[in-house]
Design a protein around this motif. Structure first.
Motif, PDB file in Angstrom:
ATOM      1  N   ASN A 482       0.829  -1.212   0.000  1.00  0.00           N
ATOM      2  CA  ASN A 482       0.000   0.000   0.000  1.00  0.00           C
ATOM      3  C   ASN A 482       0.859   1.257   0.000  1.00  0.00           C
ATOM      4  O   ASN A 482       0.574   2.226  -0.706  1.00  0.00           O
ATOM      5  N   ALA A 483       1.926   1.233   0.826  1.00  0.00           N
ATOM      6  CA  ALA A 483       2.795   2.412   0.909  1.00  0.00           C
ATOM      7  C   ALA A 483       3.423   2.698  -0.452  1.00  0.00           C
ATOM      8  O   ALA A 483       3.594   3.861  -0.839  1.00  0.00           O
ATOM      9  N   LYS A 485       2.027   1.683  -3.378  1.00  0.00           N
ATOM     10  CA  LYS A 485       0.948   2.002  -4.318  1.00  0.00           C
ATOM     11  C   LYS A 485       0.438   3.435  -4.153  1.00  0.00           C
ATOM     12  O   LYS A 485       0.169   4.139  -5.114  1.00  0.00           O
ATOM     13  N   ILE A 522     -11.240   2.538   6.464  1.00  0.00           N
ATOM     14  CA  ILE A 522     -10.339   1.772   5.590  1.00  0.00           C
ATOM     15  C   ILE A 522     -10.017   0.381   6.120  1.00  0.00           C
ATOM     16  O   ILE A 522      -9.590  -0.480   5.367  1.00  0.00           O
ATOM     17  N   GLY A 527     -13.587  -1.304   2.405  1.00  0.00           N
ATOM     18  CA  GLY A 527     -13.430   0.118   2.711  1.00  0.00           C
ATOM     19  C   GLY A 527     -12.297   0.720   1.882  1.00  0.00           C
ATOM     20  O   GLY A 527     -11.153   0.286   1.945  1.00  0.00           O
ATOM     21  N   ALA A 529     -10.635   4.522   0.189  1.00  0.00           N
ATOM     22  CA  ALA A 529     -10.663   5.980   0.296  1.00  0.00           C
ATOM     23  C   ALA A 529     -10.327   6.633  -1.042  1.00  0.00           C
ATOM     24  O   ALA A 529     -10.206   7.839  -1.142  1.00  0.00           O
ATOM     25  N   VAL A 530     -10.143   5.801  -2.075  1.00  0.00           N
ATOM     26  CA  VAL A 530      -9.761   6.353  -3.378  1.00  0.00           C
ATOM     27  C   VAL A 530     -10.740   5.857  -4.442  1.00  0.00           C
ATOM     28  O   VAL A 530     -11.443   4.878  -4.228  1.00  0.00           O
ATOM     29  N   GLY A 536      -6.529   0.524  -8.529  1.00  0.00           N
ATOM     30  CA  GLY A 536      -7.213  -0.761  -8.414  1.00  0.00           C
ATOM     31  C   GLY A 536      -7.217  -1.179  -6.948  1.00  0.00           C
ATOM     32  O   GLY A 536      -6.819  -0.429  -6.068  1.00  0.00           O
ATOM     33  N   GLY A 537      -7.673  -2.400  -6.707  1.00  0.00           N
ATOM     34  CA  GLY A 537      -7.658  -2.899  -5.326  1.00  0.00           C
ATOM     35  C   GLY A 537      -9.061  -3.135  -4.843  1.00  0.00           C
ATOM     36  O   GLY A 537      -9.975  -2.396  -5.183  1.00  0.00           O
ATOM     37  N   GLY A 539     -10.039  -3.243  -1.651  1.00  0.00           N
ATOM     38  CA  GLY A 539     -10.388  -2.673  -0.337  1.00  0.00           C
ATOM     39  C   GLY A 539     -10.437  -3.750   0.720  1.00  0.00           C
ATOM     40  O   GLY A 539     -11.203  -3.655   1.681  1.00  0.00           O
ATOM     41  N   LEU A 540      -9.628  -4.793   0.521  1.00  0.00           N
ATOM     42  CA  LEU A 540      -9.651  -5.897   1.487  1.00  0.00           C
ATOM     43  C   LEU A 540      -8.355  -6.035   2.268  1.00  0.00           C
ATOM     44  O   LEU A 540      -8.325  -6.615   3.346  1.00  0.00           O
ATOM     45  N   LEU A 542      -6.390  -4.034   4.073  1.00  0.00           N
ATOM     46  CA  LEU A 542      -6.311  -3.538   5.452  1.00  0.00           C
ATOM     47  C   LEU A 542      -7.295  -4.259   6.366  1.00  0.00           C
ATOM     48  O   LEU A 542      -7.055  -4.404   7.553  1.00  0.00           O
ATOM     49  N   TYR A 543      -8.406  -4.715   5.777  1.00  0.00           N
ATOM     50  CA  TYR A 543      -9.354  -5.505   6.580  1.00  0.00           C
ATOM     51  C   TYR A 543      -8.661  -6.789   7.034  1.00  0.00           C
ATOM     52  O   TYR A 543      -8.650  -7.123   8.219  1.00  0.00           O
ATOM     53  N   SER A 566       1.037   8.791   4.918  1.00  0.00           N
ATOM     54  CA  SER A 566       0.337   7.983   5.926  1.00  0.00           C
ATOM     55  C   SER A 566       1.350   7.270   6.803  1.00  0.00           C
ATOM     56  O   SER A 566       2.462   6.952   6.381  1.00  0.00           O
ATOM     57  N   PHE A 568       1.251   4.041   9.328  1.00  0.00           N
ATOM     58  CA  PHE A 568       0.535   2.913   9.949  1.00  0.00           C
ATOM     59  C   PHE A 568       1.395   2.344  11.073  1.00  0.00           C
ATOM     60  O   PHE A 568       2.613   2.214  10.925  1.00  0.00           O
TER      61      PHE A 568
END
Ligand code: ADP
Length: 578
Positions: A482-483, A485, A522, A527, A529-530, A536-537, A539-540, A542-543, A566, A568
Motif C-alpha cells: 500500500n505504501a 501504491k 479503511i 473500505g 478511500a480512493v 485498483g484494489g 479494499g480488502l 487492510l481488513y 500515511s 501505519f
C-alpha cells in the motif's frame, strides 16, 4: 399615633359584627387570605396594636407562615416572631424598636395544633378574660377557615397537576408522532423536536450529539423568546466540553446520567462552567432550572436532550424528568434507527462498489491470458508439432503470472470470507520479524522500483516473538505494498521496534494520504478511500491486516493527512496472552 376611641356596641350590633367576621373568615379562598382576615379581626376585637399568626411547619403544609397586622405606630415590628428571621434581621429590628417593647401579650392556640395567634399591646388596660373567650371562638372559626382553604388549595393543586400531566402526555404524543413520521435525516428531526419542546416543556431546548469521532456536537437549539436569536447563536456555537469535562450536558451525554437542578444559582454556574465565556453565556440565558437527559439506545449513549427553565413560574419536577426521559428514549431509538439505516445503505453501496471493482480486478488478468492462449493455438499448425521451446516458455510465463494473479485474488476473497465468519486460526512459531521484513522487502523490490520508491528498513532492538509467520508476512506485504501504491514515488520507511512485551511495526510513506473521514473506514471490508478509476484494489488488504493483527492480540492504527502521507503502526504482543 393613638387609636381612635371605639364606641360601645349594643348586643345586637355586636352579634351582627361577629357574624360578618365569621362569614368573611369562612369565605377566604386561600390560607393567606384567611390569615389576613384572622389577624385583622383579632386585633379589632381585642383592640391590640399587633396580631400575629405563626403556623406550625408541617410536612404537606406549605410552610411555616406568619402574618402580622399593625397599627402604624408599630410598623417597625413587621415580621415580629417569624421563627426563620436571621440573626442580623433580628438585631436590626431590636435596634429599631428600642423603647417600643410590647407591654401585654395574649396567645391562643389554633385547633389541630395548626399554629398560635398572638396579640400584643392592648390600647387600653390589659388583655381580659373576655378577650380570651372572644379569641378562642375566633380561633375555632379560623381553624375551619384554614382547613377549607387548605382543601381548596389541594384541589387546585390536584387540578393543576392533572392539567400538567395532560400537557406532558399531549407533548409526548406529538413528539412521538413527529419521530415516527419524520424523514431519516436526524438533523431535521432533532431541530423540529427542539422547537416542539419550546415553550411546552422549556424556555430553551437543545440537543447535543456524540459524533462518529466521539466528539460532542450541539446540533439543535430552540428558544421561546424570539429576541434571544443572537444569544442562541452563541449557545449553538458554544462548544460542549471535551472528554472528562465538567460541562453539564457533555457529562450527561458521556456518562448517560440525567441531571435535574431546579435552583440554579451563581455558585452552580461557576462550578459547571468551562470558561469565563461559557459562564457569561449561561448567565445571559438566565435559567433557574435545568433538566438534561441522555439519549440512550441499545445501551449506548448517543447524546443529550436539555431543557432550561427561565420563566419564574416554570419548575422542573420528577414527573417532568420522567417525561423528558421517555422522550429521550424515543428520540434515541429514532437516532439509532437512522444510523442503522445509513449503515445498511452504506453496506449496500460498498457491496455494489466491491462487485464492480472485483469483477474488474478478476477480468484484468483474463484478457492477457486469453490472448496468449489464442496466440499459442494459432502458432500450433497441425503439420508443425513443435514450437521453439524459448517461445513457448515465454508465453507460458505470461500465462503463469496471470493465473497467479487470479489465484491470489481468489485466495484473498476466500480468506476474507473465512475471517468474516470468524474462522482465523493461527499457527504460532518463533519468528524473527527482522528476517521476515527483509524477505518481504526483497520480494517487493520490483514493485518498489516500478513505483520509484526506495524502501528503508530500520530495526531497534530485539523484534522476535511467537507469531504466525505466514500471516505476519501478509501483514507486512499489505502495508508495504500500500505504501508503494499510494506513496507517490516517495521513499517508504519500514521500522521495527522492541517495546518490551510488544513489538511495534511502523510503515510510513509521504504519498497521497487519507482524508480524516475515511480513516475509520479503511479497515472495514471493502473500505476504500480512493476512486476505483485511479487505483485498483478490492479494499480488502487492510481488513485482512487488521483481522490478523487482532487475532494476535495486537492493534493497528493510522495517522494520515492528505497530500502529506500515511503512517501505519502495528503493535504486536510477543506472546499469546493466557
Ligand atoms: P486496497 O486494495 O483498495 O488498497 P486496502 O484495504 O489495502 O485496499 O486499503 C483500503 C484503502 O485505504 C485504499 O483503497 C486506500 O484508499 C487507503 N490506503 C491504504 N493504505 C494507504 C496509504 N499508505 N496511503 C494512502 N491511502 C491508503
Amino acid at each position: 399615633m393613638p387609636m381612635e376611641p371605639v364606641a360601645p356596641m349594643s348586643e345586637e350590633e355586636a352579634r351582627a359584627a361577629a357574624d360578618a367576621d365569621s362569614r368573611q373568615l369562612l369565605s377566604a379562598a386561600t390560607v393567606e387570605e384567611a390569615l389576613t382576615v384572622l389577624v385583622e379581626v383579632a386585633r379589632r376585637l381585642t383592640r391590640a396594636h399587633q396580631a400575629t399568626v405563626v403556623l406550625t411547619p408541617a410536612p404537606g403544609r406549605t410552610r411555616g407562615a406568619s402574618v402580622t397586622s399593625l397599627s402604624r405606630a408599630y410598623e417597625v415590628w413587621g415580621g415580629y416572631a417569624v421563627p426563620s428571621a436571621g440573626g442580623r434581621a433580628r438585631r436590626e429590628r431590636r435596634a429599631a424598636t428600642r423603647g417600643a417593647e410590647p407591654r401585654g401579650r395574649l396567645a391562643v392556640a389554633l385547633p389541630s395544633n395548626a399554629g398560635v395567634l398572638y396579640l400584643f399591646d392592648r390600647e387600653v388596660g390589659d388583655f381580659s378574660h373576655e378577650d380570651e373567650v372572644a379569641l378562642s371562638r375566633l380561633a375555632r372559626l379560623a381553624g375551619l377557615a384554614l382547613e377549607s382553604a387548605r382543601l381548596l388549595r389541594e384541589e387546585q393543586q390536584a387540578r393543576t397537576e392533572a392539567e400538567d400531566a395532560e400537557h406532558r402526555a399531549a407533548f409526548l404524543s406529538d413528539a412521538s408522532r413527529l419521530l415516527a413520521s419524520s424523514s431519516l435525516d436526524p438533523k431535521v428531526t432533532l431541530d423540529t423536536l427542539a422547537r416542539l419542546s419550546v415553550p411546552v416543556m422549556a424556555d430553551w431546548c437543545f440537543v447535543d450529539i456524540i459524533d462518529e469521532g466521539g466528539a460532542v456536537q450541539r446540533t439543535s437549539v430552540a428558544h421561546a423568546d424570539a429576541r434571544d436569536a443572537p444569544l442562541a447563536l452563541r449557545v449553538r456555537e458554544f462548544p460542549p466540553g471535551p472528554e472528562g469535562s465538567i460541562h453539564p450536558t457533555t457529562r450527561v451525554a458521556r456518562h448517560a446520567e440525567s441531571l435535574l437542578v431546579d435552583d440554579v444559582d451563581d455558585a452552580w454556574l461557576h462550578r459547571v462552567s468551562v470558561s469565563e465565556a461559557h459562564y457569561q453565556t449561561m448567565r445571559e440565558v438566565g435559567f433557574h432550572g435545568i433538566m438534561s437527559v441522555p439519549l440512550v439506545a441499545r445501551g449506548r449513549s448517543l447524546g443529550a436532550l436539555t431543557f432550561l427553565a427561565v420563566r419564574p413560574s416554570r419548575h422542573y419536577s420528577q414527573a417532568d424528568l420522567e417525561t423528558a426521559q421517555d422522550l429521550a428514549r424515543r428520540a434515541a431509538l429514532f437516532l439509532d434507527n437512522a444510523r442503522l439505516y445509513r449503515e445498511a445503505r452504506r453496506s449496500v453501496l460498498l457491496r455494489d462498489e466491491f462487485l464492480a471493482v472485483a469483477s474488474h480486478e478478476l477480468k484484468t488478468p483474463l484478457t492477457p491470458l486469453q490472448l496468449r492462449l489464442q496466440w499459442l493455438r494459432q502458432q500450433t499448425p497441425k503439420d508443425r508439432p513443435y514450437l521453439p521451446t524459448s517461445l513457448v516458455l515465454s508465453q507460458l510465463d505470461v500465462v503463469q503470472r496471470q493465473v497467479d494473479k487470479l489465484s491470489g485474488l481468489v485466495h484473498g476473497l476466500l480468506d476474507v470470507s473465512r475471517m468474516s465468519s470468524g474462522r482465523l486460526s493461527l499457527h504460532r512459531e518463533d519468528v524473527d520479524l527482522e528476517v521476515l521484513a527483509r524477505e518481504v522487502k526483497t520480494r517487493l523490490a520490483l514493485a518498489a522500483s516500478q513505483a520509484g520508491s526506495e524502501v528503508s528498513l530500520t530495526t531497534h532492538g530485539d523484534v522476535k516473538g511467537h507469531w504466525d509467520r505466514c500471516r505476519l508476512e501478509q501483514v507486512l506485504t499489505h502495508l508495504l505494498a500500500n505504501a508503494l501504491k499510494y506513496g507517490a514515488g516517495q521513499p517508504v520507511r519500514l521500522e521495527l521496534e522492541d517495546a518490551g512485551d510488544d513489538v511495534v511495526v511502523r510503515v510510513e510513506d509521504a504519498g497521497i494520504g487519507i482524508a480524516r473521514e475515511y480513516q475509520s473506514h479503511i479497515f472495514e471490508r471493502f473500505g476504500r478511500a480512493v476512486s476505483e478509476r485511479h487505483y485498483g484494489g478490492l479494499g480488502l488488504g487492510l481488513y485482512v491486516t487488521r483481522q490478523i493483527v487482532e487475532a494476535h492480540g495486537g492493534t493497528i492504527q493510522v495517522a494520515s493527512e492528505p497530500e502529506k502521507g500515511s503512517h501505519f503502526e502495528v503493535t504486536l504482543p510477543r506472546r499469546e496472552s493466557t
